[in-house]
Design a protein around this motif. Structure first.
Motif, PDB file in Angstrom:
ATOM      1  N   PRO A   3       0.830  -1.207   0.000  1.00  0.00           N
ATOM      2  CA  PRO A   3       0.000   0.000   0.000  1.00  0.00           C
ATOM      3  C   PRO A   3       0.864   1.257   0.000  1.00  0.00           C
ATOM      4  CG  PRO A   3      -0.713  -1.555   1.690  1.00  0.00           C
ATOM      5  CD  PRO A   3       0.593  -2.052   1.185  1.00  0.00           C
ATOM      6  N   PHE A   4       0.397   2.287  -0.663  1.00  0.00           N
ATOM      7  CA  PHE A   4       1.081   3.576  -0.640  1.00  0.00           C
ATOM      8  C   PHE A   4       0.035   4.673  -0.627  1.00  0.00           C
ATOM      9  CE2 PHE A   4       0.547   2.476  -5.112  1.00  0.00           C
ATOM     10  CZ  PHE A   4       0.073   3.655  -5.672  1.00  0.00           C
ATOM     11  N   PRO A 108      -4.193  -3.179  -1.744  1.00  0.00           N
ATOM     12  CA  PRO A 108      -4.768  -4.384  -2.349  1.00  0.00           C
ATOM     13  C   PRO A 108      -6.212  -4.582  -1.915  1.00  0.00           C
ATOM     14  CG  PRO A 108      -2.581  -4.822  -1.477  1.00  0.00           C
ATOM     15  CD  PRO A 108      -2.962  -3.459  -0.997  1.00  0.00           C
ATOM     16  N   LEU A 109      -6.987  -5.238  -2.741  1.00  0.00           N
ATOM     17  CA  LEU A 109      -8.402  -5.415  -2.452  1.00  0.00           C
ATOM     18  C   LEU A 109      -8.646  -6.222  -1.184  1.00  0.00           C
ATOM     19  CD1 LEU A 109      -9.754  -6.127  -6.055  1.00  0.00           C
ATOM     20  CD2 LEU A 109      -9.803  -3.977  -4.787  1.00  0.00           C
ATOM     21  N   ASP A 126       2.045  12.110  -6.582  1.00  0.00           N
ATOM     22  CA  ASP A 126       1.155  11.585  -7.605  1.00  0.00           C
ATOM     23  C   ASP A 126       1.358  10.080  -7.684  1.00  0.00           C
ATOM     24  OD1 ASP A 126      -0.684  11.394  -9.578  1.00  0.00           O
ATOM     25  OD2 ASP A 126       0.357  12.667 -11.019  1.00  0.00           O
ATOM     26  N   VAL A 127       0.488   9.420  -8.406  1.00  0.00           N
ATOM     27  CA  VAL A 127       0.618   7.972  -8.551  1.00  0.00           C
ATOM     28  C   VAL A 127       1.943   7.665  -9.233  1.00  0.00           C
ATOM     29  CG1 VAL A 127      -0.395   5.889  -9.544  1.00  0.00           C
ATOM     30  CG2 VAL A 127      -1.872   7.729  -8.707  1.00  0.00           C
ATOM     31  N   PRO A 128       2.805   6.853  -8.624  1.00  0.00           N
ATOM     32  CA  PRO A 128       4.121   6.574  -9.213  1.00  0.00           C
ATOM     33  C   PRO A 128       4.009   5.828 -10.530  1.00  0.00           C
ATOM     34  CG  PRO A 128       3.675   5.078  -7.392  1.00  0.00           C
ATOM     35  CD  PRO A 128       2.578   6.099  -7.390  1.00  0.00           C
ATOM     36  N   GLU A 129       4.937   6.127 -11.416  1.00  0.00           N
ATOM     37  CA  GLU A 129       4.966   5.429 -12.683  1.00  0.00           C
ATOM     38  C   GLU A 129       5.436   3.994 -12.458  1.00  0.00           C
ATOM     39  OE1 GLU A 129       7.356   7.529 -15.397  1.00  0.00           O
ATOM     40  OE2 GLU A 129       6.159   9.364 -15.365  1.00  0.00           O
ATOM     41  N   GLY A 130       4.819   3.085 -13.093  1.00  0.00           N
ATOM     42  CA  GLY A 130       5.174   1.682 -12.911  1.00  0.00           C
ATOM     43  C   GLY A 130       4.192   0.811 -13.642  1.00  0.00           C
ATOM     44  N   ASP A 131       3.923  -0.297 -13.068  1.00  0.00           N
ATOM     45  CA  ASP A 131       3.010  -1.241 -13.677  1.00  0.00           C
ATOM     46  C   ASP A 131       1.572  -0.764 -13.463  1.00  0.00           C
ATOM     47  OD1 ASP A 131       1.640  -3.351 -14.710  1.00  0.00           O
ATOM     48  OD2 ASP A 131       2.795  -4.895 -13.659  1.00  0.00           O
ATOM     49  N   SER A 136      -4.097  -0.564 -11.201  1.00  0.00           N
ATOM     50  CA  SER A 136      -5.528  -0.630 -11.504  1.00  0.00           C
ATOM     51  C   SER A 136      -6.243  -1.683 -10.673  1.00  0.00           C
ATOM     52  CB  SER A 136      -5.724  -0.924 -12.992  1.00  0.00           C
ATOM     53  OG  SER A 136      -5.181  -2.195 -13.333  1.00  0.00           O
ATOM     54  N   LYS A 137      -5.513  -2.633 -10.146  1.00  0.00           N
ATOM     55  CA  LYS A 137      -6.103  -3.677  -9.319  1.00  0.00           C
ATOM     56  C   LYS A 137      -6.195  -3.270  -7.850  1.00  0.00           C
ATOM     57  CE  LYS A 137      -4.406  -7.483 -12.206  1.00  0.00           C
ATOM     58  NZ  LYS A 137      -3.559  -8.709 -12.224  1.00  0.00           N
ATOM     59  N   MET A 138      -5.682  -2.103  -7.523  1.00  0.00           N
ATOM     60  CA  MET A 138      -5.676  -1.663  -6.131  1.00  0.00           C
ATOM     61  C   MET A 138      -6.893  -0.800  -5.827  1.00  0.00           C
ATOM     62  SD  MET A 138      -1.608  -0.784  -5.661  1.00  0.00           S
ATOM     63  CE  MET A 138      -1.612  -0.959  -3.890  1.00  0.00           C
ATOM     64  N   ARG A 139      -7.314  -0.827  -4.586  1.00  0.00           N
ATOM     65  CA  ARG A 139      -8.460  -0.054  -4.140  1.00  0.00           C
ATOM     66  C   ARG A 139      -8.017   1.329  -3.698  1.00  0.00           C
ATOM     67  NH1 ARG A 139     -11.621  -2.754   0.632  1.00  0.00           N
ATOM     68  NH2 ARG A 139      -9.513  -2.577   1.529  1.00  0.00           N
TER      69      ARG A 139
END
Length: 255
Positions: A3-4, A108-109, A126-131, A136-139
């Motif tokens: 989580p972040f 994570p969900l 901001d949302v870090p660049e990465g996968d 998108s799978k995180m809540r």
């Protein structure tokens, strides 16, 4: 993925979540306030008064008048929780100013904020660049908020209010980064000082401010019921120059 938290400006769709965070945060402190009231002088005075009324005016036997104790305790509990409920709704509906930030957690969900083994130690602008697939799978959820407005007395100064963090999440870490964001904005806009106020039951909040370099400016008592029931208030403040010097000593920075 761990989580972040992203510290960002308030957007229109965040208002409802922010209101819930503010309400939950304020109501979480109602119990401490209730316990504090039980050990005040006014509680004993109320017990004696109710005891005397029951014995003198209603003729209740002296030993039976001990029912005055739970009556007074129940009255204090009702009054305390009622005042906190009204305060929570008033502050939540007041809304944040234009200078309002939120802490949005990505988790994570299967994570509910209480699962052992998870640590929130990553904060971003901001949302870090990465996968993006993983992200998108995180809540996403708003877990903290803070607002800053112009000081009512001093020019080119700010006033912090409406600081709240969801009780299920670590308060100190999230609150520190929210306050840091306000101080960074104050430095960018060359504000003269930033001030705020805490109550005697807000020890954890006061400790966070002091850790970040705030100094105690004023201690005063706010009257609730005449001179019998008072609440101690602590006014804290920090100057931008002090903050710039102090920020090098602490290791709490947004990544």
């Amino acid at each position: 993925m761990k989580p972040f938290v992203v510290i960002r400006r308030l957007e229109g769709q965040d208002n409802l979540q922010c209101q819930n965070v503010v309400k939950d945060f304020i109501m979480a402190g109602a119990w401490d306030a209730f316990v504090s009231c039980l050990f005040r002088e006014i509680t004993l005075q109320m017990v004696v008064i109710v005891w005397a009324i029951m014995f003198i005016f209603f003729g209740i036997p002296l030993l039976m008048c001990c029912v005055a104790i739970p009556v007074v305790v129940g009255l204090i509990m009702f009054t305390t929780y009622g005042s906190y409920f009204n305060k929570a709704n008033e502050l939540a509906m007041r809304g944040g100013s234009k200078l309002c930030w939120v802490a949005e957690i990505y988790e994570p969900l299967v994570y509910n904020g209480l699962t052992k083994g998870w640590e929130i130690d990553q904060f971003y602008d901001d949302v870090p660049e990465g996968d993006k697939t993983e992200t998108s799978k995180m809540r996403r959820k708003i877990v903290g908020t803070i607002s800053c407005k112009s000081h009512l007395i001093m020019e080119s100064s700010g006033w912090i209010y409406r600081l709240a963090v969801c009780p299920k999440y670590p308060f100190r870490e999230i609150a520190e980064h929210l306050i840091i964001r306000v101080l960074q904005n104050a430095c960018d806009n060359q504000l003269f000082t930033i001030e705020t106020v805490t109550s005697e039951c807000d020890e954890s909040i006061r400790e966070v401010y002091l850790k970040l370099g705030f100094t105690l400016r004023l201690v005063y008592h706010k009257q609730i019921i005449g001179n019998t029931l008072k609440v101690m208030k602590s006014q804290l403040g920090i100057d931008p120059i002090e903050w710039n010097q102090y920020r090098e000593q602490i290791k709490v920075e947004l990544q």
